[in-house]
Design a protein around this motif. Sequence first.
Motif, mmCIF file in Angstrom:
data_model
loop_
_atom_site.group_PDB
_atom_site.id
_atom_site.type_symbol
_atom_site.label_atom_id
_atom_site.label_comp_id
_atom_site.label_asym_id
_atom_site.label_seq_id
_atom_site.Cartn_x
_atom_site.Cartn_y
_atom_site.Cartn_z
ATOM 1 N N SER A 103 -10.761 28.362 62.837
ATOM 2 C CA SER A 103 -11.047 28.799 61.463
ATOM 3 C C SER A 103 -10.648 30.254 61.292
ATOM 4 C CB SER A 103 -12.535 28.638 61.155
ATOM 5 O OG SER A 103 -13.290 29.584 61.894
ATOM 6 N N ASP A 136 -3.110 25.652 62.835
ATOM 7 C CA ASP A 136 -4.056 26.531 63.526
ATOM 8 C C ASP A 136 -5.374 25.787 63.655
ATOM 9 O OD1 ASP A 136 -5.601 28.553 64.546
ATOM 10 O OD2 ASP A 136 -4.876 30.076 63.134
ATOM 11 N N TYR A 171 -8.799 26.852 57.356
ATOM 12 C CA TYR A 171 -7.928 26.617 58.506
ATOM 13 C C TYR A 171 -6.483 26.710 58.020
ATOM 14 C CZ TYR A 171 -11.982 24.919 61.109
ATOM 15 O OH TYR A 171 -13.208 24.829 61.736
#
Length: 392
Positions: free
Chosen positions: A271, A268, A264
């Motif tokens: 994934s 964000d 990650y």
Amino acid sequence: MTSLAAGPIAGIARGMRDLVRAESGECERLRTLTPAVVEKMWATGLMQLLNPVEAGGLEPSLSEMIETWIEMAWQDGSFGWIGIANLPSSFAAAAYLPDGGFAEVFTAHDNRVTMGGQFFPNGQGTAVQGGFRLSGSWSFGSGIGHAQYVAAGFLPMDDGEMRWISEGVPDMQVAVLPRGEVTFNDGWHVQGLKGTGSYDYSVEDVFVPVDRTFPLFTRAPLRGSSPATRMGMMPVTAAGHASWALGVAKSMLDDVQELAATKYRMSDMASLASRPTFQKGLAHHVAAWRAARLLVLDAFTTAEAAVAAGEDLTPTLRADMRVAAVYATDVARQCAEWAHLAAGTTAIREGTRFERAFRDIYTGTQHAFISEKVAIDAAQIWLGLIEDQFGL
């Protein structure tokens, strides 16, 4: 991705995986392979695999060697580089040395001969009775950190004058030197490929019997029945360079694919694996890698089949192989760069396989053997601008 080490020949190298992973850091620290890795290469038969049968080898096909070299470089860049340094060096000496030299170097040591060095003619050998007085210095002698014999390219000199094979083509020979006759000038402090023991070295006025020399560009083997022995050092070396680059790049593509499920990026919530930009990049670069591998296999097996059928190894066939190696190297470097960027900060952690592979790929692809000049020479043959380039 395309599986590795599917055949029995490449499977020999696959059996090295656990040890190479465990020893890779120590190889870097020592700046040459550890004794444990070298001994395992001998125990598995890997070190002499490429040799003619008379020198304890199995004489594998080039496609088998390409997959083996890819596997070795996938495990570790330095380990893979040793595969394309030590194995072709002993292959050439075993195939092309005169009988007296073969007996002295191979037979007298029960074919347990590790060899490395630099084949480019950076030395001069003054012709004397029974051989040459050799002087010169060579850089980046790949694999000599653990080698008992060292190869050294040289120009034969008669009364101070170079020998010529034909107009514009000098005679270029390779001397095989016992380790004790060589002075090592250890300048191997480099960014990548640290574990290859690629030292600088020199000799000064050392006598080399003619039986321990052979022509650099010969394709007339004295031992061995594989087509590779009748193709010469340039195609075998080119196959090695292409395979090495593909292997290191594949390790990075595989590692970033494995990382993606749990990676990650900061701020964000998704994934890496779930990001469309990563998916597109992975698809593109895996496809590019597969295409480059198939090009390499096609070029080298086509030439190998021609030689096996008794045909000439034409300038076009040689150009095709060298261009395939250059192209595969370029693609591999692009794949490595993308994987490194995609992995983010994971890629910069010192001592990881990812970080080591990135350093290795940008060191190994600096080699002159896969430079743009090679592609230019090959294109000039395709265009009919020149009939041949003897260095291809």
